[in-house]
Write an enzyme that holds these catalytic residues in place. Sequence first.
Site, mmCIF file in Angstrom:
data_model
loop_
_atom_site.group_PDB
_atom_site.id
_atom_site.type_symbol
_atom_site.label_atom_id
_atom_site.label_comp_id
_atom_site.label_asym_id
_atom_site.label_seq_id
_atom_site.Cartn_x
_atom_site.Cartn_y
_atom_site.Cartn_z
ATOM 1 N N ASP A 14 -78.524 3.820 -2.593
ATOM 2 C CA ASP A 14 -78.542 4.744 -1.455
ATOM 3 C C ASP A 14 -79.111 4.091 -0.211
ATOM 4 O O ASP A 14 -78.780 4.484 0.912
ATOM 5 C CB ASP A 14 -79.283 6.046 -1.807
ATOM 6 C CG ASP A 14 -80.693 5.814 -2.315
ATOM 7 O OD1 ASP A 14 -80.923 4.824 -3.024
ATOM 8 O OD2 ASP A 14 -81.565 6.633 -2.007
ATOM 9 N N ASP A 15 -79.919 3.043 -0.401
ATOM 10 C CA ASP A 15 -80.367 2.250 0.755
ATOM 11 C C ASP A 15 -79.162 1.633 1.471
ATOM 12 O O ASP A 15 -79.116 1.567 2.695
ATOM 13 C CB ASP A 15 -81.297 1.132 0.306
ATOM 14 C CG ASP A 15 -82.521 1.616 -0.440
ATOM 15 O OD1 ASP A 15 -82.364 2.089 -1.586
ATOM 16 O OD2 ASP A 15 -83.614 1.557 0.120
ATOM 17 N N ASN A 163 -90.588 6.821 -4.119
ATOM 18 C CA ASN A 163 -91.107 5.957 -3.054
ATOM 19 C C ASN A 163 -92.605 6.152 -2.853
ATOM 20 O O ASN A 163 -93.348 5.195 -2.653
ATOM 21 C CB ASN A 163 -90.374 6.225 -1.729
ATOM 22 C CG ASN A 163 -88.953 5.702 -1.751
ATOM 23 O OD1 ASN A 163 -88.619 4.818 -2.545
ATOM 24 N ND2 ASN A 163 -88.101 6.264 -0.903
ATOM 25 N N HIS A 236 -80.098 10.262 -0.810
ATOM 26 C CA HIS A 236 -81.468 10.268 -0.310
ATOM 27 C C HIS A 236 -81.590 9.503 1.021
ATOM 28 O O HIS A 236 -81.897 10.074 2.060
ATOM 29 C CB HIS A 236 -82.405 9.600 -1.321
ATOM 30 C CG HIS A 236 -82.429 10.203 -2.693
ATOM 31 N ND1 HIS A 236 -82.867 11.476 -2.970
ATOM 32 C CD2 HIS A 236 -82.074 9.669 -3.888
ATOM 33 C CE1 HIS A 236 -82.781 11.704 -4.278
ATOM 34 N NE2 HIS A 236 -82.301 10.627 -4.858
ATOM 35 N N ASP A 237 -81.368 8.188 0.957
ATOM 36 C CA ASP A 237 -81.748 7.332 2.083
ATOM 37 C C ASP A 237 -80.926 7.509 3.358
ATOM 38 O O ASP A 237 -81.493 7.507 4.462
ATOM 39 C CB ASP A 237 -81.731 5.856 1.653
ATOM 40 C CG ASP A 237 -82.831 5.545 0.647
ATOM 41 O OD1 ASP A 237 -82.747 4.524 -0.038
ATOM 42 O OD2 ASP A 237 -83.794 6.344 0.571
HETATM 43 O O1 RIB Z 1 -86.616 8.933 -4.841
HETATM 44 C C1 RIB Z 1 -85.517 8.390 -4.161
HETATM 45 C C2 RIB Z 1 -85.890 7.139 -3.446
HETATM 46 O O2 RIB Z 1 -86.315 6.167 -4.388
HETATM 47 C C3 RIB Z 1 -84.711 6.484 -2.694
HETATM 48 O O3 RIB Z 1 -85.201 5.799 -1.571
HETATM 49 C C4 RIB Z 1 -84.174 5.504 -3.689
HETATM 50 O O4 RIB Z 1 -83.513 4.395 -3.058
HETATM 51 C C5 RIB Z 1 -85.443 5.038 -4.350
HETATM 52 O O5 RIB Z 1 -86.014 4.032 -3.526
HETATM 53 CA CA CA Z 2 -84.668 3.409 -1.252
#
Ligand code: RIB
Ligand code: CA
Length: 318
Positions: A14-15, A163, A236-237
């Site tokens: 997702d980054d 995170n 998410h990101d």
């Molecule tokens: O909890 C989701 C986060 O944790 C996102 O940033 C994912 O890439 C992981 O880093």
């Molecule tokens: Ca991330």
Amino acid sequence: MKLNAIIDCDPGHDDVMAILLAGRTMNLCGITTVHGNASLENTTYNARQVVEFADLTSVPIAKGNARPLVRNPQYAPAVHGETGLDGPNMAPPTVALHPRNAVDFILESSHTIPDLHLLPIGPLTNIAAALNLDPTLPQRVKQISLMGGSLTWGNITPAAEFNIYCDPEAAHVVFTSGIPIKMIGLNATHQVLARPEYRRRVRSIGSTTSTHVADMLDFYSRGESGGTGLEGGAMHDPLAVAALIDPEILTFEPMHVAVEYVGSRTAGMTLCDGRHLGTDFRAAKARRRGEPPNAEVAIIANEKRFWELFLDILATYP
Ligand code: RIB
Ligand code: CA
């Protein structure tokens, strides 16, 4: 007018979506890497692969911290695979790293880049280290838009999101820095999923980038859905980017957020004081109590509008 931004990340599927979205919609002045979804070596290798296949090699990549401020590192292979970016078949990277480490890169950039926005989307170790090294940094950062925490419950424990859980001490440093913060937590990101229909639309674009992204989202969704039971991986990101480029995608509510780093069962929790909110967490007019807000917390996300934006941007890549 594109905002000046640095993404601090732990690619991480997702980054990658965040980097691609920011690469077209922001003045992406740098990418800094950090431990998190995988080791620092892997997250940095993955970031180099992304800027190469997406033709974003003009964006410098600076390597950051390999471990949290205090705790031991931990990774997320169940979701992101052993490499941190399992799924697509990508060429080994050749692009060189920036000669500075991530912390020095962030500090130097804060002196040369006006209205700098920081987008941390992994553990907050690099940002905290920069603040610890130069406590005047908040005077030169316009805003932080971070993916992390949750208004409700976590994904690593019932209390903690990954995170923040990885480095709660670093998160405490960031949330007490005084820098304006948008916090995009799990309560919001789980409203925006890589559903099968969206993944089909990604793959139908038919470019090298969209094929890599489709392979990523298919792999990532298997891992995420295995944990959440939802019908796709949460985006998410990229929502930390969307928060700054389209105010219609996320709705925020100012709150005080405290990071728990002592609790035996609650370490990594972002304790949001939402006592003025209604029971559905929608903004109510109940009386505010407690400490004054230090963040805007995302409470509602518009999944359809996010995917319209993301698919349009994805189609511009080679
Ligand atoms: O909890 C989701 C986060 O944790 C996102 O940033 C994912 O890439 C992981 O880093
Ligand atoms: Ca991330």
